[in-house]
Scaffold this active site. Structure first.
Site, PDB file in Angstrom:
ATOM      1  N   SER A 285       9.008  33.511 -20.681  1.00 26.61           N
ATOM      2  CA  SER A 285       8.518  33.360 -22.056  1.00 26.61           C
ATOM      3  C   SER A 285       8.329  34.704 -22.726  1.00 26.61           C
ATOM      4  CB  SER A 285       7.158  32.653 -22.052  1.00 26.61           C
ATOM      5  OG  SER A 285       7.273  31.373 -21.511  1.00 26.61           O
TER       6      SER A 285
ATOM      7  N   ASN B 240       7.944  33.124 -29.253  1.00 30.90           N
ATOM      8  CA  ASN B 240       6.616  33.205 -28.633  1.00 30.90           C
ATOM      9  C   ASN B 240       5.704  34.222 -29.300  1.00 30.90           C
ATOM     10  OD1 ASN B 240       6.355  31.119 -26.839  1.00 30.90           O
ATOM     11  ND2 ASN B 240       7.542  32.158 -25.262  1.00 30.90           N
TER      12      ASN B 240
ATOM     13  N   GLU C  59      16.856  30.872 -26.740  1.00 33.84           N
ATOM     14  CA  GLU C  59      16.987  32.302 -27.035  1.00 33.84           C
ATOM     15  C   GLU C  59      17.792  32.943 -25.904  1.00 33.84           C
ATOM     16  OE1 GLU C  59      12.904  33.431 -29.483  1.00 33.84           O
ATOM     17  OE2 GLU C  59      12.790  33.394 -27.301  1.00 33.84           O
TER      18      GLU C  59
ATOM     19  N   HIS D 156      16.152  31.459 -22.637  1.00 32.16           N
ATOM     20  CA  HIS D 156      14.791  30.954 -22.852  1.00 32.16           C
ATOM     21  C   HIS D 156      14.791  29.624 -23.599  1.00 32.16           C
ATOM     22  CE1 HIS D 156      10.647  31.475 -24.908  1.00 32.16           C
ATOM     23  NE2 HIS D 156      10.538  30.811 -23.791  1.00 32.16           N
TER      24      HIS D 156
END
Ligand SMILES: NC(=O)c1ccc[n+]([C@@H]2O[C@H](COP(=O)([O-])OP(=O)(O)OC[C@H]3O[C@@H](n4cnc5c(N)ncnc54)[C@H](O)[C@@H]3O)[C@@H](O)[C@H]2O)c1
Length: 284
Positions: A119, A190, A152, A140
């Protein structure tokens, strides 16, 4: 590069959904965990997802069985030897991820790609413990990985372009939307999500609201489809805290979630997966 088999390392909240998503695209996948119980939970979770699709008429019974047969649930490292792409989804701790990357580097063919679902941690630091830093990248996914479209794709300092191209193509094959983002703590999504979660968690404590009051208000006014505390419990509070710590260290206090999140994690109240988080859950 042609991807003939994928491995997912870690059969928890994310790993199980990622393996299901890969199998739904008819790509063989090994789902590996060191914990046999996690593998059992992942298998029944995936079976439920498949049954749900059959019940809605979106998949035939034989097709559901065929997709399930694409997944090898394994605690045994030898199942990884002919894998083209491994996606690591173990807990958000650099030392553990580096240990997993060293093992994957030892076991997988030299040209295989080692991807991390981290993350917020550094892809380059994970790559640095392998003999193939050019073949390591971030891939991700977002929770819940079987529904969320965005992936991602993150290059480490030495990642080859063909590795990024292969991961983008794989993302599309499994019906996701890959977006290349720069390597930095938390990448893009994030940084936004964790800053807003931190703000709402501090707000809760400062003004003495309950999780229900905030969640219900947010859903009622259609600010988001889920309240932040329901979402945090589903993501896993340990992961939320690990990410908040990484981002606090990188960017400062705007990522400080206040006292409640670390206190819940210290009490091992990690949300849905342990049966208690901001809310209680009965574990079936
Ligand atoms: N939970 C989320 O919403 C979310 C979203 C995006 C990315 N991520 C990232 O995905 C990763 C996994 O998160 P999660 O929520 O699925 O964690 P989780 O705690 O639900 O699952 C982790 C799994 O890894 C297994 N594991 C531990 N050590 C292992 C090893 N050496 N080899 C194989 N398996 C091992 C554990 O037994 C567990 O089943 C983390 O890096 C997290 O930051 C999580």
């Amino acid at each position: 590069m042609y991807v003939k088999k994928v491995a997912v390392i870690g059969a928890g909240t994310m790993g199980a959904d990622i393996a299901y998503t890969v199998a739904m695209a008819n790509i063989p996948v090994v789902l590996r965990d060191v914990d046999e119980k996690a593998l059992e939970r992942a298998k029944s979770h995936i079976q439920k997802l498949l049954d749900g699709r059959v019940a809605k008429g979106r998949l035939s019974g034989p097709d559901a069985a065929q997709r399930m047969s694409q997944i090898v649930f394994s605690a045994d490292a030898s199942a990884l030897k002919d894998v083209s792409v491994a996606i690591e989804a173990v807990p958000e701790k650099m030392a553990l991820k580096q240990k997993v990357f060293q093992e994957l580097d030892r076991l997988l063919p030299p040209l295989a790609i080692l991807a991390t679902n981290t993350s917020a941690l550094s892809v380059t630091e994970m790559a640095s413990v392998t003999s193939r830093p050019t073949r390591v990248a971030g891939m991700h996914f977002f929770y819940p990985a079987h529904m969320m479209k965005l992936v991602e794709i993150i290059a480490g300092e030495q990642t080859d372009k063909d590795v990024l191209d292969t991961l983008s193509r794989l993302s599309e094959e499994i019906r996701k939307i890959p977006v290349a983002v720069k390597e930095c703590p938390g990448f893009v999504v994030n940084r936004v999500l964790t800053a807003s979660m931190a703000e709402v968690m501090r707000f809760k404590v400062e003004y003495g609201y309950s999780a229900e009051e905030i969640d219900q208000t947010i859903v009622k006014h259609k600010v988001a489809p889920l309240g932040p505390f329901v979402l945090a419990d589903a993501l896993g509070l340990d992961i939320a805290w690990d990410v908040a710590e990484t981002l606090q260290a990188a960017y400062g206090d705007r990522f400080d979630p206040g006292p409640e999140l670390p206190a819940l994690v210290a009490a091992h109240h990690l949300g849905v997966k342990t049966g208690q988080g901001f809310y209680p859950y009965s574990r079936s």
